[in-house]
Design a protein around this motif. Structure first.
Motif, PDB file in Angstrom:
ATOM      1  N   ALA A  20       1.040  -1.407   0.044  1.00 29.27           N
ATOM      2  CA  ALA A  20       0.087   0.061   0.026  1.00 29.27           C
ATOM      3  C   ALA A  20       0.869   1.373   0.036  1.00 29.27           C
ATOM      4  CB  ALA A  20      -1.109  -0.086   0.998  1.00 29.27           C
ATOM      5  N   PRO A  21       0.462   2.554  -0.760  1.00 29.45           N
ATOM      6  CA  PRO A  21       1.222   3.332  -0.716  1.00 29.45           C
ATOM      7  C   PRO A  21       1.105   4.113   0.706  1.00 29.45           C
ATOM      8  CG  PRO A  21      -0.965   3.902  -1.534  1.00 29.45           C
ATOM      9  CD  PRO A  21      -0.701   2.346  -1.325  1.00 29.45           C
ATOM     10  N   GLU A  22       2.519   5.002   0.904  1.00 28.19           N
ATOM     11  CA  GLU A  22       2.494   5.556   2.071  1.00 28.19           C
ATOM     12  C   GLU A  22       1.709   6.788   2.003  1.00 28.19           C
ATOM     13  OE1 GLU A  22       4.481   5.340   4.743  1.00 28.19           O
ATOM     14  OE2 GLU A  22       5.278   3.439   3.757  1.00 28.19           O
ATOM     15  N   ILE A  23       1.050   7.089   3.339  1.00 28.82           N
ATOM     16  CA  ILE A  23       0.082   8.042   3.363  1.00 28.82           C
ATOM     17  C   ILE A  23       0.306   9.088   4.590  1.00 28.82           C
ATOM     18  CG2 ILE A  23      -2.426   8.605   3.976  1.00 28.82           C
ATOM     19  CD1 ILE A  23      -3.045   5.713   3.206  1.00 28.82           C
ATOM     20  N   ASP A  24       0.765  10.250   4.190  1.00 23.93           N
ATOM     21  CA  ASP A  24       0.872  11.301   5.098  1.00 23.93           C
ATOM     22  C   ASP A  24      -0.370  11.817   5.885  1.00 23.93           C
ATOM     23  OD1 ASP A  24       1.522  13.481   6.604  1.00 23.93           O
ATOM     24  OD2 ASP A  24       3.344  13.941   5.004  1.00 23.93           O
ATOM     25  N   ASP A  25      -0.467  11.505   7.255  1.00 25.72           N
ATOM     26  CA  ASP A  25      -1.789  12.114   7.841  1.00 25.72           C
ATOM     27  C   ASP A  25      -1.709  13.399   8.353  1.00 25.72           C
ATOM     28  OD1 ASP A  25       0.079  11.612   9.538  1.00 25.72           O
ATOM     29  OD2 ASP A  25      -1.319  10.318  10.950  1.00 25.72           O
ATOM     30  N   ASN A  26      -0.764  14.386   7.883  1.00 26.35           N
ATOM     31  CA  ASN A  26      -0.585  15.631   8.560  1.00 26.35           C
ATOM     32  C   ASN A  26      -1.912  16.419   7.833  1.00 26.35           C
ATOM     33  OD1 ASN A  26      -0.093  18.151   9.205  1.00 26.35           O
ATOM     34  ND2 ASN A  26       2.288  17.960   9.448  1.00 26.35           N
ATOM     35  N   PRO A  27      -2.784  16.942   8.424  1.00 28.08           N
ATOM     36  CA  PRO A  27      -3.939  17.771   7.782  1.00 28.08           C
ATOM     37  C   PRO A  27      -3.470  18.973   7.274  1.00 28.08           C
ATOM     38  CG  PRO A  27      -4.315  17.838  10.167  1.00 28.08           C
ATOM     39  CD  PRO A  27      -3.125  16.725  10.135  1.00 28.08           C
ATOM     40  N   PHE A  28      -2.189  19.687   7.910  1.00 29.77           N
ATOM     41  CA  PHE A  28      -1.757  20.749   7.585  1.00 29.77           C
ATOM     42  C   PHE A  28      -1.170  20.754   6.121  1.00 29.77           C
ATOM     43  CE2 PHE A  28      -2.221  20.879  12.088  1.00 29.77           C
ATOM     44  CZ  PHE A  28      -2.961  21.747  12.559  1.00 29.77           C
ATOM     45  N   LEU A  29      -0.940  19.669   5.683  1.00 27.40           N
ATOM     46  CA  LEU A  29      -0.348  19.792   4.352  1.00 27.40           C
ATOM     47  C   LEU A  29      -1.273  19.680   3.399  1.00 27.40           C
ATOM     48  CD1 LEU A  29       2.336  16.952   5.215  1.00 27.40           C
ATOM     49  CD2 LEU A  29       2.907  19.440   4.494  1.00 27.40           C
ATOM     50  N   SER A  30      -2.765  19.673   3.543  1.00 29.42           N
ATOM     51  CA  SER A  30      -3.819  19.658   2.567  1.00 29.42           C
ATOM     52  C   SER A  30      -3.912  20.972   1.904  1.00 29.42           C
ATOM     53  CB  SER A  30      -5.003  19.196   3.134  1.00 29.42           C
ATOM     54  OG  SER A  30      -5.509  20.336   4.378  1.00 29.42           O
ATOM     55  N   GLU A  31      -3.261  22.015   2.311  1.00 35.67           N
ATOM     56  CA  GLU A  31      -3.423  23.348   1.901  1.00 35.67           C
ATOM     57  C   GLU A  31      -2.143  23.859   1.747  1.00 35.67           C
ATOM     58  OE1 GLU A  31      -6.154  24.247   0.268  1.00 35.67           O
ATOM     59  OE2 GLU A  31      -7.639  23.061   0.851  1.00 35.67           O
ATOM     60  N   GLN A  32      -2.011  25.056   0.794  1.00 36.75           N
ATOM     61  CA  GLN A  32      -0.656  25.600   0.693  1.00 36.75           C
ATOM     62  C   GLN A  32      -0.553  27.020   1.674  1.00 36.75           C
ATOM     63  OE1 GLN A  32       0.958  23.256  -0.713  1.00 36.75           O
ATOM     64  NE2 GLN A  32       2.358  24.752  -2.200  1.00 36.75           N
ATOM     65  N   LEU A  33      -1.969  27.691   1.696  1.00 39.58           N
ATOM     66  CA  LEU A  33      -1.972  28.860   2.276  1.00 39.58           C
ATOM     67  C   LEU A  33      -3.015  28.595   3.514  1.00 39.58           C
ATOM     68  CD1 LEU A  33      -2.357  31.212  -0.937  1.00 39.58           C
ATOM     69  CD2 LEU A  33      -0.197  30.531   0.584  1.00 39.58           C
ATOM     70  N   VAL A  34      -2.634  28.925   4.522  1.00 36.81           N
ATOM     71  CA  VAL A  34      -3.349  28.418   5.655  1.00 36.81           C
ATOM     72  C   VAL A  34      -3.295  29.884   6.676  1.00 36.81           C
ATOM     73  CG1 VAL A  34      -3.685  27.054   7.847  1.00 36.81           C
ATOM     74  CG2 VAL A  34      -2.946  25.965   5.514  1.00 36.81           C
ATOM     75  N   LEU A  35      -4.635  30.016   7.243  1.00 38.46           N
ATOM     76  CA  LEU A  35      -4.790  30.988   8.274  1.00 38.46           C
ATOM     77  C   LEU A  35      -5.538  30.277   9.438  1.00 38.46           C
ATOM     78  CD1 LEU A  35      -5.142  34.074   8.907  1.00 38.46           C
ATOM     79  CD2 LEU A  35      -7.336  34.066   7.659  1.00 38.46           C
ATOM     80  N   CYS A  36      -5.112  30.734  10.784  1.00 44.09           N
ATOM     81  CA  CYS A  36      -5.678  30.310  11.771  1.00 44.09           C
ATOM     82  C   CYS A  36      -5.650  31.425  12.983  1.00 44.09           C
ATOM     83  CB  CYS A  36      -4.918  28.987  12.279  1.00 44.09           C
ATOM     84  SG  CYS A  36      -3.385  29.041  12.976  1.00 44.09           S
ATOM     85  N   SER A  37      -6.425  31.217  14.008  1.00 42.22           N
ATOM     86  CA  SER A  37      -6.309  32.005  15.159  1.00 42.22           C
ATOM     87  C   SER A  37      -5.240  31.614  16.175  1.00 42.22           C
ATOM     88  CB  SER A  37      -7.592  32.230  15.671  1.00 42.22           C
ATOM     89  OG  SER A  37      -8.038  30.904  16.375  1.00 42.22           O
ATOM     90  N   THR A  38      -5.276  32.373  17.113  1.00 45.50           N
ATOM     91  CA  THR A  38      -4.007  32.268  18.072  1.00 45.50           C
ATOM     92  C   THR A  38      -4.681  31.209  19.078  1.00 45.50           C
ATOM     93  OG1 THR A  38      -3.499  34.727  18.034  1.00 45.50           O
ATOM     94  CG2 THR A  38      -2.727  33.195  19.839  1.00 45.50           C
TER      95      THR A  38
END
Length: 959
Positions: free
Chosen positions: A264-282
């Motif tokens: 089976a292929p390797e799966i990266d489970d880091n959700p923050f890699l799903s988007e290139q530009l991310v905005l979040c609150s403190t």
């Protein structure tokens, strides 16, 4: 479905500039291709991958990874992989095996000639559009202000200067500390946009206080065309998935059923890699999986309101520790704060150590260093301000610059040398209203009103109900009984010709007020609140901005203080007041902006003997926060919090209010005195170069005059995008009925665009169409990534040219195949080499320009065009192959010129940085190392630039 095998060589049809690809991984639905020429990878769906298999036949010439040109003698297939048996052209007996995996990565493509000789012809219009697209891309890539042209911003010198200085660095790590209202968000956006546009960055994370998340989201989208994904708990839950082990087990079962044994292929489970530009609150930052967030390979992290990150040597806050982990893992870092070191060296040190922990390892050493720095800063201020330098001043300067001539005749050189040696501009920028002109005055008008009986509440009620008494009603009945509404009605009637922005804290208050005034009183108003989507808010803002038929007033909830520019209005009505001084400054900042043409009139209706009266006097008499900016507001709130709470609990107690005002006045005065004493002249001078800023403004003004609209109208006509005139210099674009596939970055509902900066700034409902707009970039990619326009035959109508005369217009391109972060296009953008050949192979391009030729070339029916090519195939092939050597000579000259320009530019930059490093420890060694490695890579990539025939047009003279 296409069969892919690791090791095969394939070419991307949509990104041929990537070079020859190598199949790296294949699973049941995806294929991953490595492109060694540019050090990049792409993953495609197997069933629609835009890939072409590259193989060679017997007699073809291939190039190995070592640069050897070999002639193919035999071809073998081994389980889907090809092995060529080939020999050097002058050694036919020296046959050697060449597995396809060892082919050269840079494939010379002659697609235009192949399409011509195989009669895959396009119309004359497509050929001309392709050439126009090549010219447009060359202008776009070769611009000295690449990355600054696209944003929808006013051309404000200090903002442009900071962006220009910071964005050109590798992985910039700086503190942006401009005073409130000077545009730190815009500066950060400019830096980010330029880093993304030039390839220095791909992945970015923005962390902001909760209240500013939507402001940043809107600013990045509206001003910079950057679409961020807001990450919060809901978003993470939506991205949740089974554990990695569970998915692997499930895929292994699928593989076993369909293909037998397989991994089976390797799966990266880091959700923050799903988007290139991310905005979040403190707040989200403090609760998320920080290890995953920090491991998401950020090129640039931006942290707003960085002074809220509390730190002490023994007890840093959780938010600070998490930002510190992010800072250590990311390449670039921008910290934004309006309150630098004047409010405490310890907190200032805490921010600087985030930027460069090696440079700032120890607080005590930093404090001692700052004492010396203050002396230098004061000296620079005196040298700058005094026309005549007394002997004592010269002596103090000479002590710092023993190898320089210190006198008024060398003023600029002396100041520049002091800035180089001691200036903090490598790590920190701060502009203040002292050195930036263009701000209006602010005047406040308090409107005391009687408190209705039904608004009286007990002291133990929630603070929200004490501050916003209408919250106790379930509908808009309160509007008919509230004296503020009666006052607002009278005020709007008295100012019928004026635009008025009305802000209240609650969404329901704004909705009720709009319904009452609009529907029951018949007033022309618009409403703006967080319950509306972005399109609805845009329409409301545009309706308010329309000076002819638009709304007189815009009623906003607190979101109205977020990032919107309403400087065309001069009246601000605050129906209530916030507890946060920074939020009050944001409200006023919607009108108090550079470019505001009149004084800002602030109107505050409040109830006597009520919590809102306490807030009004706290702000006005205690801080003078209405009529002047209040950079110390957050600190004042902390120091007066207990007294404020007591006065809000008993608003009719005059003694408590007097104590609060007196305490606030003392604290505000002390803090302002500290701020003024700590005013850093050295930093201010290092943060703003008026001459460079003026040059940037002139370059951008010239770029604005070069509108992409004429080119885009041709593109829209070719692809079936409907264009409708909206107003002067503005157009409505919609997908037309003949549009075969979605046009890049064109919404299904359409979009309104303008190519005038002033119109775009005034009208939030219109997008600013520049050469850097995604719609234009998408159009260029669409044209140049497909085959149409590569080969064409046209009829030349010119009575002076004999019928039957044959001409061949060949357009070659020279471009480096290089990773984007190298920015090779600064020195060698896509460059055209044009040749115009007659039947004898003579080049007539200097005598007849492309534009002049286009005016005389006309459509030729395809059957006749194909007959012409078929009848002249041998001649055409020989002409173009013979001429390629001459064109290659011109291309080599272009490459050598680009190499010379690159060497000169890089050498200057390196000399400058090395000289600065010897004087100023704020120059990071990694910047110098990066420049050295970049120069080596550019030497190779530009020297090995690709030269190919991009388009060819056969021209036959006739009637």
């Amino acid at each position: 479905m296409t069969e892919f095998t690791p090791g095969q060589r394939w070419l991307s049809e949509s990104e041929t500039e990537l070079g020859l690809g190598l199949i790296k991984e294949v699973d049941y639905r995806l294929v991953t291709v490595s492109y060694p020429a540019v050090e990049e990878e792409r993953t495609y769906a197997k069933n629609n991958a835009p890939l072409s298999r590259i193989t060679f036949d017997v007699g073809d010439t291939l190039t190995t990874g070592d640069g050897l040109d070999l002639v193919v003698k035999d071809v073998e297939d081994h389980n889907g992989l090809v092995v060529y048996h080939a020999y050097p052209a002058d050694e036919p007996d020296n046959v050697q095996p060449v597995p396809e995996s060892l082919l050269g990565h840079r494939l010379r493509l002659s697609g235009a000639l192949d399409r011509l000789l195989t009669n895959q012809l396009s119309s004359n219009r497509w050929f001309e559009l392709r050439v126009a697209a090549l010219q447009a891309r060359a202008r776009r890539e070769g611009s000295p202000i690449q990355g600054l042209r696209g944003p929808r911003i006013d051309l404000i010198g200090h903002q442009l200067h900071i962006a220009d200085q910071v964005a050109r660095r590798y992985a910039p790590r700086v503190l942006l500390a401009d005073e409130v209202g000077l545009g730190k968000t815009i500066e950060a956006g400019l830096i980010l946009h330029q880093q993304l546009e030039t390839g220095r960055a791909r992945r970015a994370l923005i962390v902001v206080p909760d209240a500013l998340v939507h402001q940043w989201f809107v600013e990045m989208a509206r001003r910079f065309n950057l679409r961020f994904s807001i990450f919060d708990e809901e978003r993470l839950n939506a991205l949740s998935r089974p554990s990695v082990d569970e998915v692997k087990e499930m895929l292994a079962d699928l593989f076993a059923e369909s293909e037998g044994e397989g991994d089976a292929p390797e799966i990266d489970d880091n959700p923050f890699l799903s988007e290139q530009l991310v905005l979040c609150s403190t707040a989200f930052l403090e609760g998320c999986d920080i290890d995953s967030l920090a491991a998401a390979d950020w090129d640039l992290v931006i942290v707003d309101e960085a002074h809220h990150l509390h730190w002490s040597p023994d007890a840093p806050s959780e938010a600070y520790r998490r930002v510190e982990q992010l800072a250590g893992a990311s390449r670039g870092l921008l910290l934004l704060t309006a309150t630098p070191e004047q409010l405490g060296l310890e907190s200032h040190f805490a921010r600087l150590r985030l930027l460069d922990p090696d440079r700032y390892p120890d607080l005590d050493a930093f404090v001692a260093e700052q004492e010396r720095y203050r002396e230098v800063a004061a000296l620079v201020g005196e040298l700058h301000d005094q026309d005549h330098w007394p002997a004592d001043l010269k002596q103090r300067a000479a002590a710092l610059l023993p190898d320089e001539t210190v006198d008024e005749a060398h003023r600029e050189a002396v100041l520049a040398e002091l800035l180089d040696r001691f200036g903090p501009g490598r790590v920190m920028f701060r502009n203040t209203r002292h050195n930036v002109a263009g701000f209006p005055a602010r005047q406040v008008h308090g409107e005391p009103l009687a408190l209705p009986d039904n608004y009286r509440v007990d002291a133990d009620e929630e603070l929200a109900l004490r501050l916003y008494p209408e919250a106790g009603f379930g509908d808009d009945r309160w509007c008919g009984e509230d004296p503020r509404v009666t006052w607002l009605e009278r005020f709007l009637k008295e100012h019928r010709g004026d635009k008025v922005l009305v802000i209240c804290a609650r969404r329901d208050t704004a909705i009720d007020l709009h319904a009452h005034c609009g529907y029951k009183l018949g007033m022309n108003l618009a409403v703006f609140h967080e319950g509306m989507d972005l399109i609805e808010r845009d329409r409301a803002a545009a309706y308010f901005a329309d000076h002819e038929d638009g709304a007189q007033a815009l009623i906003c909830s607190e979101i109205g203080s977020e990032g919107r520019n309403f400087q065309f209005a001069h009246h601000l009505v605050l129906m209530d007041l916030p507890l946060d001084p920074d939020l009050l400054e944001q409200r006023i900042g919607r009108l108090d902006r550079i470019g505001q043409s009149e004084d800002v009139q602030i109107h505050v209706p409040y109830f006597q003997g009520h919590a809102q009266e306490v807030l009004f006097h706290w702000y006005h008499q205690g801080m003078n926060a209405f009529e002047h900016t209040n950079p110390a507001g957050h600190e004042i709130r902390q120091r007066t919090g207990e007294a404020l709470e007591a006065a809000l609990t008993k608003p009719d107690d005059g003694a408590l209010l007097d104590d609060l005002v007196s305490l606030t006045r003392r604290e505000a005065g002390a803090l302002r005195e500290r701020l003024e004493q700590g005013r850093d002249r050295l930093l201010e001078l290092a943060s703003f170069d008026p001459v460079r800023a003026e040059t940037l403004k002139e370059q951008l003004a010239a770029a604005d005059a070069d509108s992409p609209w004429p080119f885009m109208t041709r593109v829209f006509d070719h692809y079936g995008v409907d264009q409708e005139e909206h107003s002067d210099d503005a157009w409505i674009l919609k997908p037309g009925p003949h549009l075969r596939e979605p046009f890049p970055h064109l919404p299904e509902e359409g979009v309104t665009v303008t190519d005038r900066r002033g119109t775009a700034i005034a009208r939030d409902d219109m997008q600013f169409l520049t050469w850097e707009h995604p719609l234009v970039g998408g159009a260029l990619d669409l044209i140049l990534d497909e085959h149409r326009g590569k080969a064409s035959v046209s009829l030349l109508k010119n009575p002076k040219i004999k019928a039957g005369t044959l001409l061949v217009e060949a357009v070659y391109t020279v471009e480096p195949v290089a990773p984007r972060h190298l920015q090779a296009d600064r020195f060698l953008p896509v460059t055209m080499v044009r040749r115009l050949l007659d039947a004898n192979g003579r080049d007539l391009s200097s005598a007849i320009t492309h534009d002049a030729l286009c005016r005389q070339c006309h459509k030729l029916e395809k059957p006749l065009a194909r007959k012409i090519v078929a009848s002249q195939k041998g001649l055409l092939e020989q002409l173009l192959k013979d001429d390629e050597r001459n064109a290659a000579g011109q291309a080599r000259a272009v490459i050598e010129q680009a190499l010379a320009a690159m060497r000169d530019s890089q050498d200057q930059a390196l000399r400058r940085l090395r000289a600065l490093r010897d004087k100023n420890p704020l120059v990071r060694e990694e910047e110098i190392t990066y420049l050295e490695r970049q120069t080596e890579a550019l030497e190779e990539r530009i020297g090995d630039a690709r030269f190919r025939l991009e388009a060819v047009r056969v021209i036959v003279a006739g009637n």
